[in-house]
Design an enzyme around this catalytic site. Structure first.
Site, PDB file in Angstrom:
ATOM      1  N   ARG A 263      -0.500   1.140   9.907  1.00 42.02           N
ATOM      2  CA  ARG A 263      -0.192   0.559  10.990  1.00 42.02           C
ATOM      3  C   ARG A 263       0.463   1.396  11.825  1.00 42.02           C
ATOM      4  NH1 ARG A 263       0.891  -3.497   7.229  1.00 42.02           N
ATOM      5  NH2 ARG A 263      -0.743  -5.216   7.606  1.00 42.02           N
TER       6      ARG A 263
ATOM      7  N   HIS B 221      -7.118  -7.279   3.583  1.00 44.44           N
ATOM      8  CA  HIS B 221      -6.581  -6.130   4.465  1.00 44.44           C
ATOM      9  C   HIS B 221      -7.552  -4.899   4.379  1.00 44.44           C
ATOM     10  CE1 HIS B 221      -2.637  -7.822   5.508  1.00 44.44           C
ATOM     11  NE2 HIS B 221      -2.627  -8.307   4.265  1.00 44.44           N
TER      12      HIS B 221
ATOM     13  N   ASP C 125      -2.459  -8.910  -2.086  1.00 46.11           N
ATOM     14  CA  ASP C 125      -1.729  -9.916  -1.127  1.00 46.11           C
ATOM     15  C   ASP C 125      -2.738 -10.636  -0.014  1.00 46.11           C
ATOM     16  OD1 ASP C 125      -1.596  -7.451   0.010  1.00 46.11           O
ATOM     17  OD2 ASP C 125       0.006  -8.144   1.488  1.00 46.11           O
ATOM     18  N   GLU C 126      -2.373 -11.650   0.240  1.00 45.39           N
ATOM     19  CA  GLU C 126      -2.786 -12.128   1.666  1.00 45.39           C
ATOM     20  C   GLU C 126      -4.370 -12.048   1.614  1.00 45.39           C
ATOM     21  OE1 GLU C 126       0.837 -11.708   4.478  1.00 45.39           O
ATOM     22  OE2 GLU C 126      -0.307 -10.017   4.410  1.00 45.39           O
TER      23      GLU C 126
ATOM     24  N   TRP D 244       7.187  -2.053   6.432  1.00 44.54           N
ATOM     25  CA  TRP D 244       5.903  -2.186   7.358  1.00 44.54           C
ATOM     26  C   TRP D 244       6.026  -1.544   8.547  1.00 44.54           C
ATOM     27  CZ3 TRP D 244       2.389  -3.273   3.674  1.00 44.54           C
ATOM     28  CH2 TRP D 244       2.827  -4.004   2.604  1.00 44.54           C
ATOM     29  N   THR D 245       5.077  -0.988   9.251  1.00 39.34           N
ATOM     30  CA  THR D 245       5.277  -0.346  10.558  1.00 39.34           C
ATOM     31  C   THR D 245       4.520  -0.909  11.588  1.00 39.34           C
ATOM     32  OG1 THR D 245       3.623   1.327   9.789  1.00 39.34           O
ATOM     33  CG2 THR D 245       5.928   1.765   9.095  1.00 39.34           C
TER      34      THR D 245
ATOM     35  N   TYR E 285      13.089  -6.415   2.691  1.00 35.06           N
ATOM     36  CA  TYR E 285      12.101  -5.938   3.859  1.00 35.06           C
ATOM     37  C   TYR E 285      12.836  -5.284   5.087  1.00 35.06           C
ATOM     38  CZ  TYR E 285       7.817  -7.386   1.806  1.00 35.06           C
ATOM     39  OH  TYR E 285       6.715  -7.584   1.215  1.00 35.06           O
ATOM     40  N   PHE E 286      12.748  -3.961   5.019  1.00 36.24           N
ATOM     41  CA  PHE E 286      13.703  -2.978   5.884  1.00 36.24           C
ATOM     42  C   PHE E 286      12.787  -3.186   7.440  1.00 36.24           C
ATOM     43  CE2 PHE E 286      16.057  -0.063   3.034  1.00 36.24           C
ATOM     44  CZ  PHE E 286      16.621  -1.036   2.217  1.00 36.24           C
ATOM     45  N   ASP E 287      11.627  -3.708   7.354  1.00 30.52           N
ATOM     46  CA  ASP E 287      11.260  -4.148   8.657  1.00 30.52           C
ATOM     47  C   ASP E 287      12.003  -5.196   9.403  1.00 30.52           C
ATOM     48  OD1 ASP E 287       9.745  -5.791   6.917  1.00 30.52           O
ATOM     49  OD2 ASP E 287       8.151  -5.979   8.182  1.00 30.52           O
TER      50      ASP E 287
ATOM     51  N   ASP F 115      -5.148  -0.334   5.303  1.00 33.81           N
ATOM     52  CA  ASP F 115      -4.959  -1.462   5.648  1.00 33.81           C
ATOM     53  C   ASP F 115      -5.923  -1.925   6.752  1.00 33.81           C
ATOM     54  OD1 ASP F 115      -3.536  -4.083   6.370  1.00 33.81           O
ATOM     55  OD2 ASP F 115      -1.849  -3.288   5.205  1.00 33.81           O
TER      56      ASP F 115
HETATM   57  C1  ACM Z   1       3.233  -8.234   1.825  1.00 36.06           C
HETATM   58  O1  ACM Z   1       4.423  -7.934   2.634  1.00 36.06           O
HETATM   59  N1  ACM Z   1       2.270  -8.619   2.602  1.00 36.06           N
HETATM   60  C2  ACM Z   1       3.236  -7.622   0.743  1.00 36.06           C
END
Ligand code: ACM
Ligand code: ZN
Length: 745
Positions: free
Chosen positions: A152, A254, A316-317, A458-459, A408-410, A181
Site C-alpha cells: 500500500r 489481493h 485472506d479475503e 497495514w499501510t 492491529y497497529f493500524d 497486494d
Molecule cells: C488481514 O488483515 N486481511 C489479514
C-alpha cells in the site's frame, strides 16, 4: 532539569523507592536481583572475546565506542566483560552477573545478542556505571513478530533496516514482510519481469478514508520494488540480528497488481489495473493450471531468496464471485470433485502446501485457510479474532496469534478525532500490553501449538516513516512484554519504564513515537444510575478540572469528575477537561454529551454484545456518547448474530414519541446496517399495541409513535445472513454496531 523533574514524579507516583536501571528494562527479564553498589566502567574496557560470537562482538564495539563513548580492547585476559556459552540450558536464555565486572552466560548466539541488548539498557551511560545485579532471562514465545505492508505504501531498504534494528533491540525475531497486494507488487521475480515493471507502479492513491463519498485521488504515482539483491541484503541484515524474514506472497486474493501485469492469470477477460484505493477486490488468481504454475514459479524464486522455513501465502479475503462464473474454475472443481468455492480455495492452498513442503518449507496463511478444510502442514495466522487460532490449535496445527482486537497497529490508539486518520478500530497501548496470546479455551497441550504473536502494520493510511513510527511506538514495546517476558511487569511500572528510560532512548534514535498514553483519560461512566464524566491524569500529581459553560467542578489532584443530569429534550452539552502541572496547562480535552431524557437508563439487550465490542454494557446506549467515524472500538456495541433485541419496560404506562437509533455502516470492517428493524409496542397488560417495521437505510433511524400510550417497547434488529459477494468478509456473518438510543418525550 525538566527531564529530571519528570523522572522524579513518575517514580514517586508509584510509591517506589529509587528505581534502578534493572527495573527499567523492556521487555522485563524473567528475573532481576538487585544488590548494593554500582560497578564503575573503566575508560578502557578490557573485554574477553574468547566466547563472544562475531556479530555480538561488532555490536558491542559499536556500542562502547559510539554510545558509551569509551574505548575497548578485545583481549583474552580481559575481565571487564567476560562471556561463557552454556549447554543444557533453555533455548535462547542468558544471564548477566554484575559485581566487580560483567559476566554474561548464554545458550545461543542469539541469546548472547539479547544479553547485550539488556546490558545496554542496564548501563547508566552518563555516569559510566552499572548497578550490581543478577539478571536471568529467556523468551516466552518462539515467534515474536512484527509485520509490515509495503504494497500500500513502499518503504526503502534503509527504512526496512531501521525497522529491523528497532525490532532487534526489543528482542523481536520475526519480520513478516507483506510484499504483494492489489496496490503494488514489490518483489523482483526474474521469470516474470512485468510483475515489477507493471505491477509495482500505481498511478495514484485514494485521499482520505475509504468510506468517503465521493472518492478523491492524489494524482501522484506510487512505485517501488525490491530487487533480488535488495532482498538478499535485507534478509542478511535481519538474520545477523537474529530476525527471520517471512515473506508473504498473497494468493489467491489481493492479486490485482499481478493480474494487471499478466492479465492471463485472471478468470475473466477484463482489464485490471494496479488498484488505487483501499478494500477487497474481485480480481483473484484463477485456479487454472497456468496460474497455479505461475505461482509455483514465483514461490520457487521466493524459496531461493528467503532462508525462512515459513513462507506466507496470504489466503485472506478471497471474493469467490469470479470463480463462480469462470469456466476454468468450474472445470477445476469438477476435475477434483470440489463441492463449492470454499473447497476450491482449500484445494488451491493445498497445492501450494504440497509445493512448499517439497521445497523443504512450511506454509503459513491467514485464518481463512481453515475454510473448506485446512491443508495438512499449514500453520494458521489468526487475525479475525482468536477463534481461527483456537480451531487450528485444537486440530494440532501451529498458530501465530495476531487478532485485530490486540495486534492491529493500524488501528487508532486514542480518540479518533485527536489522532491521524486511520482505518478505524481502537487499540490503546494498555490493551496491547494486556494481550495474552494463549486463549483460555485451549487445554495446556493445545496451548503448545501457539508459537507466539505478532502485530500487523497495514499501510493504506501510513505513507511515511514518521507516521509509521507513530503507529508502532510505543505499542511495539508493549507487545515485546507480551511475546518475550515470562515475568511481565504491571502496566503502571511499564509506563514508568517508558517515561524514564525507553522514550528518551527512542528520542535518541529519532523515533517519532506517540504520546497518546499521556493524555488525560476522560470517560463517561455510570454508577448507581448516575452518569458522570471522570477524568484521570496519566500523572497523579497533575490537577484536573472539568467545566461546563464556564462552571467548573472541583479541581482534583490526579483526577476529577462531573455528575450529569438527564434533560427533558435531547440536547448537546459541551464539557472542558483541563489538566495542569502546577500552573502549566498540559492538556485540554472536550467531551460532547448528547443528553436526553433517558440519559443513563438501561435498555435490556439480548443477546449480549460480542466480548470484543461490549463498550460499558447496556449503559453505552444512553451515556450521551455518539460513536465517532471512522469508528473507534470502545464507543460501540457490536453483535455478530442474526437478531438483536432491545427492550425497555416502563413498568406502567409511559411513552416516548420518537426513539432514535444511532448505527454504523463500515463495510471495510464488515459492519452493516440491518436488513430490517421492527419496533413493537406493548400495553401494560402485555398485549401488543402495534408495531412499525422499517428497512434500515441510514445510520440514524427514528421510530415515531405520536400520542400512543404504551408500557413496553421492543426493538428487534434483523441482520442479513451473509456479507455480499465482492465485499471484505464475503460470506461471513455481518456485524451490527450501535452506539446510542435516544428518546424524545
Ligand atoms: C488481514 O488483515 N486481511 C489479514
Ligand atoms: Zn478462474
Amino acid at each position: 532539569m525538566l527531564k529530571f523533574y519528570a523522572c522524579l514524579i513518575w517514580t514517586l507516583s508509584l510509591g517506589l523507592d529509587v528505581l534502578s536501571q534493572g527495573d527499567m528494562v523492556v521487555p522485563t527479564p524473567s528475573r532481576v536481583v538487585q544488590s548494593k553498589g554500582v560497578h564503575v566502567l573503566p575508560d578502557m574496557l578490557q573485554i574477553n572475546d574468547e566466547n563472544l560470537p562475531e556479530y555480538s562482538k561488532d555490536v558491542l564495539k559499536q556500542w562502547v565506542t559510539k554510545e558509551l563513548k569509551k574505548n575497548l580492547l578485545f583481549n583474552a585476559a580481559g575481565n571487564d566483560i567476560t562471556f561463557q556459552r552454556l549447554q543444557n540450558v533453555p533455548a535462547d536464555s542468558y544471564t548477566i552477573d554484575i559485581l566487580n565486572g560483567i559476566k554474561i552466560s548464554y545458550s545461543s548466539d542469539a541469546s548472547c545478542f539479547y544479553a547485550l541488548q539488556t546490558l545496554f539498557q542496564l548501563v547508566d551511560r552518563e555516569a559510566g556505571t552499572v548497578a550490581n545485579c543478577f539478571v536471568s532471562d529467556q523468551p516466552k514465545f518462539a515467534w515474536r513478530g512484527m509485520h509490515l505492508d509495503v504494497s500500500r505504501h513502499f518503504y526503502t531498504v534503509d527504512e526496512i533496516k531501521r525497522y529491523l534494528d528497532l525490532m532487534a533491540h526489543y528482542k523481536f525475531n520475526t519480520f513478516h514482510w507483506h510484499l504483494t497486494d492489489d496496490q503494488g507488487w514489490r518483489i523482483e521475480i526474474r521469470k516474470y519481469p512485468k510483475l515489477t515493471q507493471i505491477g509495482s507502479v500505481r498511478a495514484q492513491s485514494l485521499v482520505g478514508h475509504a468510506s468517503n463519498n465521493p472518492e478523491v485521488f492524489d494524482g501522484v504515482k506510487e512505485e517501488g520494488y525490491y530487487s533480488q539483491n535488495d532482498i538478499r541484503e535485507i534478509v542478511a541484515y535481519a538474520n545477523k540480528r537474529y530476525i527471520n524474514v517471512v515473506p508473504e506472497i498473497e494468493m489467491p486474493g489481493h492479486a490485482s497488481a499481478a493480474i494487471a501485469a499478466y492479465p492471463e492469470l485472471n478468470c475473466l477477460d477484463t482489464t485490471v489495473k494496479v488498484v488505487e484505493k483501499w478494500g477487497v477486490f474481485e480480481d483473484v488468481f484463477c485456479t487454472k493450471p497456468q496460474t497455479m504454475q505461475f505461482l509455483k514459479d514465483v514461490l520457487e524464486e521466493v524459496c531461493q531468496l528467503f532462508p525462512s522455513e515459513y513462507i506466507h501465502i496470504g489466503g485472506d479475503e478471497v471474493p469467490k464471485a469470479h470463480w463462480e462464473k469462470c469456466g476454468n474454475c468450474q472445470k477445476t472443481m469438477a476435475d477434483h470433485r470440489l463441492k463449492n468455492t470454499h473447497e476450491l480455495q482449500s484445494y488451491f492452498i493445498r497445492e501450494m502446501d504440497v509445493f512448499l513442503t517439497s521445497r523443504g518449507k512450511k506454509l503459513i496463511g491467514w485464518d481463512e485457510i481453515l475454510e473448506g478444510g485446512l491443508s495438512e502442514n499449514a500453520t494458521v495466522m489468526s487475525w479475525r479474532g482468536t477463534s481461527g487460532g483456537i480451531e487450528a490449535a485444537k486440530k494440532e496445527h501451529f498458530v501465530v496469534m495476531s487478532p485485530t482486537s490486540h495486534c492491529y497497529f493500524d488501528h487508532y490508539q486514542g480518540e479518533s478525532a485527536k489522532e491521524p486518520l486511520a482505518i478505524g478500530g481502537y487499540l490503546p497501548l494498555e490493551k496491547v500490553f494486556h494481550f495474552n496470546p494463549i486463549p483460555d479455551a485451549l487445554e495446556p497441550y493445545q496451548a503448545n501449538y501457539i508459537l507466539g504473536a505478532q502485530a500487523n502494520l497495514w499501510t493504506e493510511y501510513i505513507a511515511n516513516v514518521k507516521h509509521l513510527d507513530y503507529m508502532i511506538f510505543p505499542r511495539l514495546l508493549a507487545l515485546s512484554e507480551v511475546v518475550w517476558s515470562t515475568n511481565k511487569c504491571d502496566y503502571e511500572q511499564f509506563i514508568v519504564k517508558l517515561e524514564n528510560k525507553q522514550l528518551p532512548f527512542l528520542d535518541e534514535k529519532g523515533v517519532n513515537y506517540s504520546t497518546t498514553h499521556r493524555r488525560t483519560k476522560t470517560e463517561v461512566v455510570e454508577k448507581n444510575g448516575q452518569i458522570k464524566i471522570v477524568a484521570k491524569a496519566s500523572n497523579p500529581n497533575w490537577t484536573v478540572e472539568i467545566s461546563s459553560k464556564g462552571k467548573p467542578s472541583m479541581a482534583g489532584t490526579g483526577s476529577s469528575f462531573y455528575d450529569l443530569k438527564p434533560t427533558n429534550f435531547p440536547m448537546k452539552e459541551l464539557y472542558r477537561v483541563e489538566t495542569k502541572d502546577g500552573e502549566t496547562v498540559v492538556g485540554v480535552d472536550t467531551v460532547v454529551i448528547n443528553n436526553q431524557p433517558f440519559l443513563g437508563k438501561k435498555w435490556t439487550i439480548s443477546p449480549e454484545p460480542s466480548e470484543h465490542y461490549s463498550g460499558k454494557g447496556a449503559v453505552s446506549l444512553t451515556d450521551g456518547i455518539i460513536g465517532s467515524r471512522p469508528w473507534n472500538g470502545k464507543e460501540w456495541l457490536g453483535f455478530q448474530t442474526d437478531t438483536i433485541t432491545f427492550t425497555y419496560d416502563y413498568g406502567q404506562d409511559g411513552r416516548h414519541n420518537t426513539i432514535e437509533l444511532n448505527l454504523l455502516e463500515a463495510s471495510s470492517s464488515w459492519i452493516y446496517l440491518p436488513k430490517k428493524i421492527r419496533c413493537t409496542y406493548y400495553k401494560a397488560n402485555g398485549k401488543k399495541r402495534g408495531s412499525v417495521e422499517i428497512q434500515a437505510y441510514a445510520e440514524r433511524i427514528g421510530f415515531v409513535q405520536k400520542k400512543a400510550k404504551y408500557a413496553k417497547v421492543e426493538i428487534q434488529v434483523i441482520m442479513d445472513d451473509k456479507i455480499p459477494a465482492g465485499q471484505p468478509g464475503e460470506g461471513q456473518k455481518p456485524w451490527f454496531f450501535i452506539s446510542e438510543i435516544i428518546t424524545l418525550p
